[in-house]
Design a protein around this motif. Structure first.
Motif, short mmCIF file in Angstrom:
data_model
loop_
_atom_site.label_atom_id
_atom_site.label_comp_id
_atom_site.label_asym_id
_atom_site.label_seq_id
_atom_site.Cartn_x
_atom_site.Cartn_y
_atom_site.Cartn_z
N LEU A 68 -14.46 18.61 -5.22
CA LEU A 68 -13.93 17.47 -4.46
C LEU A 68 -13.05 16.59 -5.33
CD1 LEU A 68 -17.03 16.46 -2.30
CD2 LEU A 68 -14.94 17.59 -1.52
N ASN A 69 -13.46 16.40 -6.58
CA ASN A 69 -12.62 15.61 -7.48
C ASN A 69 -11.30 16.33 -7.74
OD1 ASN A 69 -11.76 15.09 -10.57
ND2 ASN A 69 -12.53 13.22 -9.63
N TYR A 70 -11.36 17.65 -7.92
CA TYR A 70 -10.15 18.43 -8.14
C TYR A 70 -9.16 18.22 -6.98
CZ TYR A 70 -7.13 22.55 -8.18
OH TYR A 70 -6.04 23.39 -8.15
N PHE A 71 -9.64 18.37 -5.76
CA PHE A 71 -8.74 18.21 -4.61
C PHE A 71 -8.27 16.77 -4.45
CE2 PHE A 71 -10.92 22.18 -3.17
CZ PHE A 71 -9.78 22.96 -3.01
N SER A 72 -9.07 15.81 -4.91
CA SER A 72 -8.71 14.40 -4.74
C SER A 72 -7.60 13.94 -5.67
CB SER A 72 -9.94 13.51 -4.98
OG SER A 72 -10.22 13.36 -6.37
N GLN A 73 -7.28 14.71 -6.70
CA GLN A 73 -6.33 14.23 -7.71
C GLN A 73 -4.95 13.93 -7.13
OE1 GLN A 73 -7.06 13.28 -10.79
NE2 GLN A 73 -9.21 13.81 -10.37
N ILE A 74 -4.60 14.54 -6.01
CA ILE A 74 -3.32 14.24 -5.37
C ILE A 74 -3.22 12.77 -5.00
CG2 ILE A 74 -4.17 14.79 -3.04
CD1 ILE A 74 -1.47 15.87 -2.33
N LYS A 112 -22.33 20.85 0.74
CA LYS A 112 -22.17 19.51 0.17
C LYS A 112 -20.74 19.01 0.36
CE LYS A 112 -24.94 17.78 -2.53
NZ LYS A 112 -25.99 16.73 -2.39
N MET A 113 -19.75 19.89 0.22
CA MET A 113 -18.36 19.49 0.39
C MET A 113 -18.09 19.05 1.83
SD MET A 113 -16.65 22.54 -1.89
CE MET A 113 -14.93 22.09 -1.63
N ILE A 114 -18.60 19.81 2.77
CA ILE A 114 -18.36 19.48 4.18
C ILE A 114 -19.00 18.16 4.55
CG2 ILE A 114 -18.87 20.21 6.54
CD1 ILE A 114 -18.53 23.15 5.51
N ARG A 115 -20.24 17.94 4.11
CA ARG A 115 -20.91 16.69 4.50
C ARG A 115 -20.24 15.47 3.90
NH1 ARG A 115 -24.92 14.09 0.86
NH2 ARG A 115 -24.86 12.58 2.54
N ARG A 116 -19.66 15.60 2.70
CA ARG A 116 -19.02 14.46 2.06
C ARG A 116 -17.69 14.08 2.73
NH1 ARG A 116 -22.32 11.21 -0.92
NH2 ARG A 116 -23.50 12.40 -2.46
N ILE A 117 -17.19 14.92 3.60
CA ILE A 117 -15.93 14.63 4.29
C ILE A 117 -16.15 14.30 5.76
CG2 ILE A 117 -13.69 15.62 4.94
CD1 ILE A 117 -13.89 17.32 2.35
N LEU A 118 -17.15 14.93 6.37
CA LEU A 118 -17.37 14.75 7.80
C LEU A 118 -18.67 14.01 8.13
CD1 LEU A 118 -16.35 18.28 9.17
CD2 LEU A 118 -14.91 16.24 8.89
N GLY A 119 -19.57 13.85 7.18
CA GLY A 119 -20.89 13.32 7.46
C GLY A 119 -21.03 11.84 7.16
N LEU A 120 -22.26 11.45 6.79
CA LEU A 120 -22.60 10.04 6.68
C LEU A 120 -22.06 9.39 5.41
CD1 LEU A 120 -24.21 7.52 7.57
CD2 LEU A 120 -26.19 8.50 6.39
N MET A 163 -11.34 23.59 4.16
CA MET A 163 -10.99 24.99 4.39
C MET A 163 -11.55 25.88 3.30
SD MET A 163 -7.18 24.81 6.11
CE MET A 163 -6.42 23.89 4.77
N MET A 164 -11.52 25.40 2.05
CA MET A 164 -12.13 26.19 1.00
C MET A 164 -13.64 26.29 1.18
SD MET A 164 -12.00 25.90 -3.14
CE MET A 164 -12.94 27.13 -4.08
N ALA A 165 -14.25 25.18 1.58
CA ALA A 165 -15.71 25.17 1.77
C ALA A 165 -16.12 26.20 2.83
CB ALA A 165 -16.17 23.78 2.17
N ARG A 166 -15.36 26.28 3.90
CA ARG A 166 -15.71 27.27 4.93
C ARG A 166 -15.69 28.67 4.35
NH1 ARG A 166 -14.25 31.02 8.50
NH2 ARG A 166 -15.29 30.95 10.57
N THR A 167 -14.69 28.98 3.54
CA THR A 167 -14.61 30.31 2.94
C THR A 167 -15.80 30.57 2.02
OG1 THR A 167 -12.18 30.20 3.02
CG2 THR A 167 -13.15 31.82 1.55
N ALA A 224 -13.22 33.35 -10.01
CA ALA A 224 -12.66 33.63 -8.68
C ALA A 224 -12.70 32.38 -7.80
CB ALA A 224 -13.43 34.77 -8.02
N VAL A 225 -13.71 31.55 -8.00
CA VAL A 225 -13.80 30.30 -7.24
C VAL A 225 -12.71 29.34 -7.66
CG1 VAL A 225 -15.27 28.29 -6.77
CG2 VAL A 225 -16.29 30.59 -6.90
N THR A 226 -12.52 29.16 -8.95
CA THR A 226 -11.49 28.21 -9.40
C THR A 226 -10.09 28.72 -9.06
OG1 THR A 226 -11.55 29.20 -11.64
CG2 THR A 226 -12.93 27.27 -11.24
N ALA A 227 -9.89 30.03 -9.08
CA ALA A 227 -8.59 30.57 -8.67
C ALA A 227 -8.34 30.28 -7.18
CB ALA A 227 -8.53 32.07 -8.94
N ALA A 228 -9.38 30.39 -6.37
CA ALA A 228 -9.24 30.08 -4.96
C ALA A 228 -8.92 28.61 -4.76
CB ALA A 228 -10.52 30.47 -4.22
N ALA A 229 -9.54 27.75 -5.56
CA ALA A 229 -9.25 26.32 -5.45
C ALA A 229 -7.78 26.04 -5.72
CB ALA A 229 -10.13 25.53 -6.42
#
Length: 434
Positions: free
Chosen positions: A281-287, A367-375, A399-403, A416-421
């Protein structure tokens, strides 16, 4: 405190304030000696910014301490959501146990007051919450080694690989009463984000369609329900239960783990998955934190390398303990004391770790999904002021979390996970590929 009556609030209980706390602490000799001087000279600051508790820093002429007190409700919501004070009891038990297996990696406990649901502990300074440092783009060179050491030590030594069966059952019983905290996890992580719930929220209207698609995704619901069952039924080891970058305090050379109030005997992958989820989540947030496009590219690479170093370090450290310190009733060493048997055991150990890796990826996704859509959301994303930029980061993570949750077997290594990120981070989730 009567731990068999989790709903009871002792008559002597009272939420503390900066004004009342010195009088309470003055009765504890070890604290008086550590702080020094008269209680009237102590300076108390309420610093809690979490979802559940009161947290104070107390300083005297000779030193300082941290004090954490449970409230009889969820602080984030208020008194409409009651929560038992017994979570302080389980946090205290967990801190003591973690200190035994990972010495020097948790704050030292100085005093526990059961009726006040209050723990006084070592004041960690100049440590900062790791999440806040990462938002600022600070590199912590030692965190991955330290965190993988902590996870390997605490999870291995509270598992059947290290414990006699009778002792393990006692450990399960010791933490079995932490049902309210487990219930929060079961609801807000594994259930509510996949349905209509008043607790859910997201960046709207940008994520409306994506949130609706997740609520309608039967394949995803099956996968998350499988994970929920594992969380509820797999008593593998004493897990921290909330092991994210907001529960880690760091300096450039020291890493400490705090806040194990969600602790219980559950699936190991929930802890390792929580670490990886929050780093992703931090990686994606850097933008949303860089001053110009690409300005945080080096930091992005460091975050991904930290993910790899954490998992690979955990993998090697956990296996090393299994090979050299296995004294539990599972996989008894006496059965594998000849060279051929040890070869077969080594193969089974690798299969075990592969299964733990699959669990880790699934729990990370949840955990990724709940931190974006949950409480409860992460400030990594919440502190991005531009809603469109925030939604872009969040959509990529979703989208990555779903995969990860649907197809964990497609990821045979953490690399393989970090390459997908990296690939997901190059996608425009609301348009064309970047």
């Amino acid at each position: 405190m009567n731990t068999h009556d989790p709903a009871r609030v002792p008559e002597t209980y009272a939420p503390q304030t900066p004004q009342s706390l010195p009088g309470l602490l003055a009765n504890v000799a070890v604290i008086r000696d550590l702080l020094g001087g008269a209680p009237e000279r102590w300076v108390v600051e309420e610093v809690g910014d979490g979802n559940l508790n009161l947290v104070f820093k107390v300083r005297g002429p000779a030193g300082g301490i941290a004090v954490k007190q449970a409230l009889p409700y969820v602080r984030l919501v208020g008194e409409s959501w009651p929560l038992p004070l017994t979570r302080a009891h389980f946090e205290h038990l967990a801190l003591v146990r973690q200190a035994r297996h990972a010495p020097g990696m948790t704050p030292a406990v100085l005093h526990y007051d059961a009726d006040m649901a209050l723990i006084a502990m070592e004041l960690l300074e100049p440590h900062v919450i790791m999440r806040r440092g990462m938002i600022d783009g600070i590199v912590y060179p030692s965190f991955a080694e330290a965190l993988s050491t902590f996870a390997a030590a605490t999870l291995f030594h509270t598992s059947d690989l290290a414990m006699a069966a009778a002792d393990k059952k006692v450990l399960v019983a010791d933490f079995a009463g932490n049902t309210a905290m487990c219930g929060i996890t079961e609801d807000v992580i594994f259930t509510e984000p996949y349905m209509v719930s008043d607790n859910n929220r997201w960046t709207s209207p940008q994520l409306d369609d994506l949130a609706a698609s997740i609520r309608g995704d039967s394949e995803l619901k099956v996968a998350v329900s499988r994970l929920k069952l594992k969380f509820m039924s797999s008593a593998e080891a004493l897990i921290h239960g909330d092991l994210h970058t907001g529960s880690i305090m760091v300096t450039q050379t020291d890493t400490r783990i705090i806040d194990p109030e969600f602790a219980f005997v559950g699936p190991m992958g929930f802890d390792t998955g929580a670490v990886i989820a929050n780093l992703l989540l931090n990686y994606f947030s850097q933008i949303g934190h860089e001053r110009a496009p690409g300005a945080r590219d080096a930091y992005r690479r460091w975050v991904l390398s930290g993910i790899e170093d954490f998992w690979n370090g955990f993998h090697s450290r956990f296996l090393a303990r299994w090979r050299h310190e296995a004294k539990g009733d599972a996989w008894p060493a006496a059965l594998f004391d000849d060279p051929v048997a040890r070869i077969h055991l080594a193969g089974e150990q690798e299969r075990y770790m592969a299964g733990l890796f699959r669990d880790t990826l699934g729990f990370a996704a949840a955990k990724m999904i709940r931190r974006i859509l949950g409480l409860a959301h992460n400030i990594d994303l919440e502190h991005i002021a531009d809603a469109d930029v925030r939604a872009t980061a969040e959509a990529r993570a979703l989208m990555m979390a779903r995969t990860l949750m649907i197809d964990p077997d497609n990821f045979r290594s953490i690399e393989a996970v970090t390459a997908a990120a990296c690939r997901w981070n190059a996608i425009d989730p609301f348009g064309a590929t970047g």
